[in-house]
Motif scaffolding. Structure first.
Motif, PDB file in Angstrom:
ATOM      1  N   ASN A   1       0.925  -1.202  -0.094  1.00 15.50           N
ATOM      2  CA  ASN A   1       0.002  -0.071  -0.088  1.00 15.50           C
ATOM      3  C   ASN A   1       0.828   1.238  -0.050  1.00 15.50           C
ATOM      4  OD1 ASN A   1      -2.778  -1.010   0.032  1.00 15.50           O
ATOM      5  ND2 ASN A   1      -2.420  -1.619   2.274  1.00 15.50           N
ATOM      6  N   PRO A   2       0.567   2.306  -0.582  1.00 10.43           N
ATOM      7  CA  PRO A   2      -0.784   2.570  -1.264  1.00 10.43           C
ATOM      8  C   PRO A   2      -0.962   2.042  -2.758  1.00 10.43           C
ATOM      9  CG  PRO A   2       0.253   4.627  -1.259  1.00 10.43           C
ATOM     10  CD  PRO A   2       1.062   3.570  -0.586  1.00 10.43           C
TER      11      PRO A   2
ATOM     12  N   GLY B   1      -4.035  -0.520  -3.996  1.00 12.91           N
ATOM     13  CA  GLY B   1      -5.202  -0.237  -3.849  1.00 12.91           C
ATOM     14  C   GLY B   1      -5.519   1.117  -5.003  1.00 12.91           C
TER      15      GLY B   1
ATOM     16  N   ASN C   1      -1.930  -9.003  -1.075  1.00 18.18           N
ATOM     17  CA  ASN C   1      -0.986  -8.150  -0.406  1.00 18.18           C
ATOM     18  C   ASN C   1      -0.413  -8.135   1.033  1.00 18.18           C
ATOM     19  OD1 ASN C   1       0.493  -5.673   0.093  1.00 18.18           O
ATOM     20  ND2 ASN C   1      -1.467  -4.424   0.563  1.00 18.18           N
TER      21      ASN C   1
ATOM     22  N   GLY D   1       1.558  -6.202   2.610  1.00 17.42           N
ATOM     23  CA  GLY D   1       1.953  -4.920   3.051  1.00 17.42           C
ATOM     24  C   GLY D   1       3.329  -4.537   3.499  1.00 17.42           C
TER      25      GLY D   1
END
Length: 316
Positions: A99-100, A103, A127, A129
């Motif tokens: 992220n980001p 998204g 994901n 992260g």
């Protein structure tokens, strides 16, 4: 120097017996001896020390062995991929993103790849992260491409790694709080001004939190009160209701800043921007695929009206 010579050298080094090594490779002992002799002549050094009927590696052989093993493993990997391509004409790409990016940018990139290179089958991995984990997965060939943030983890990122890091874009990293926070309205604030207010951050393994905590460490600020919430919407809600502060890429809080749900608190010493990279093994990304990714990024950034700074690196 030929692949067959290296393969023969490795097998003799493993078995320390010319006859057994020749049998293993299904060649005659005289052919094996000729290959080793030719390799030694090319290098100008003996690779084995002959002691009657037994042999052992010379100091030159010990030096060459790990590099020969790497070369053979790389060749075997390439041959395996060719066999996979021969048996399945559909190329597969496994992708993951932090992220980001996941998204915001990944959906239009996937749409562009599907439209422009339909012969490629794409699988998106859930994901994690965590950029460090995704980098390791690329290095171990578990995934082909990963979109990750600033690589800093010692021992994980290495110049000798097979992984190529291509910078894509950078985004401002800003301090945010609620509109009526005590720090709002000031021209510039220092880290000392921030210290009295609790720091709100995501999981410590996320790139965003690492970037924020590293910045405060570089500013020699020891923040005592920290609260961890593993949810960007959850962090935003806590910021709106409390005197806590946090730092994010501007892209994540762009809408909140436009709607005045959150405000940016200008820093006297701004944090470095957060850079997003494409991580891949050197043979996994062709120039035309990189071009599709970069052009999709540029279109999305233009549509958002967001001032991310794009890099224009091209593959050689």
């Amino acid at each position: 120097m030929e692949f067959q010579q290296l393969a023969s050298f490795v097998e003799v080094a493993r078995l320390l017996n010319f006859s057994k090594a020749a049998d293993k490779l299904h060649i005659t002992q005289s052919t094996m001896s000729a290959r080793i002799q030719k390799l030694e002549q090319e290098l100008g050094v003996p690779l084995f020390i002959r002691l009657g009927k037994s042999i052992r590696l010379s100091k030159y052989g010990e030096t060459l062995l790990p590099y020969a093993l790497q070369s053979i493993q790389a060749m075997q990997k390439g041959m395996k991929k060719i066999e996979e391509q021969k048996s399945d004409q559909t190329r597969r790409l496994t992708i993951s993103a932090a992220n980001p990016f996941a998204g915001i940018f990944l959906p239009p990139i996937l749409a562009a790849l599907h439209t422009l290179v339909p012969e490629i089958s794409i699988q998106v991995l859930r994901n994690t992260g965590y950029s460090d984990e995704m980098y390791k997965m690329v290095m171990d060939s578990q995934i082909h491409l990963a979109f990750i943030n600033n690589p800093h983890e010692p021992g994980v990122y290495s110049e000798e790694s097979a992984v190529c890091l291509i910078p894509l874009y950078e985004d401002d990293f800003v301090l945010v709080a609620r509109p009526n926070h005590p720090l709002t309205g000031r021209d510039r604030v220092s880290t000392a001004d921030i210290k009295p207010y609790p720091l709100l951050f995501m999981g410590q393994k996320t790139s965003i939190s690492k970037h924020m905590l590293r910045y405060f460490e570089q500013q020699q600020m020891k923040q005592q009160d920290k609260l961890e919430i593993n949810s960007i919407p959850g962090i935003k809600e806590m910021l709106k209701q409390t005197d806590m502060v946090s730092m994010f890429p501007r892209l994540i809080v762009r809408g909140d800043l436009e709607n005045r749900d959150l405000v940016e608190i200008p820093m006297r010493q701004p944090a470095p921007p957060l850079v997003t990279y494409l991580a891949c093994q050197h043979d996994e990304i062709e120039p035309h695929l990189l071009k599709i990714i970069q052009e999709s990024l540029a279109r999305t950034i233009t549509e958002l009206g967001h001032p991310c700074r794009l890099f224009a690196e091209r593959l050689a």
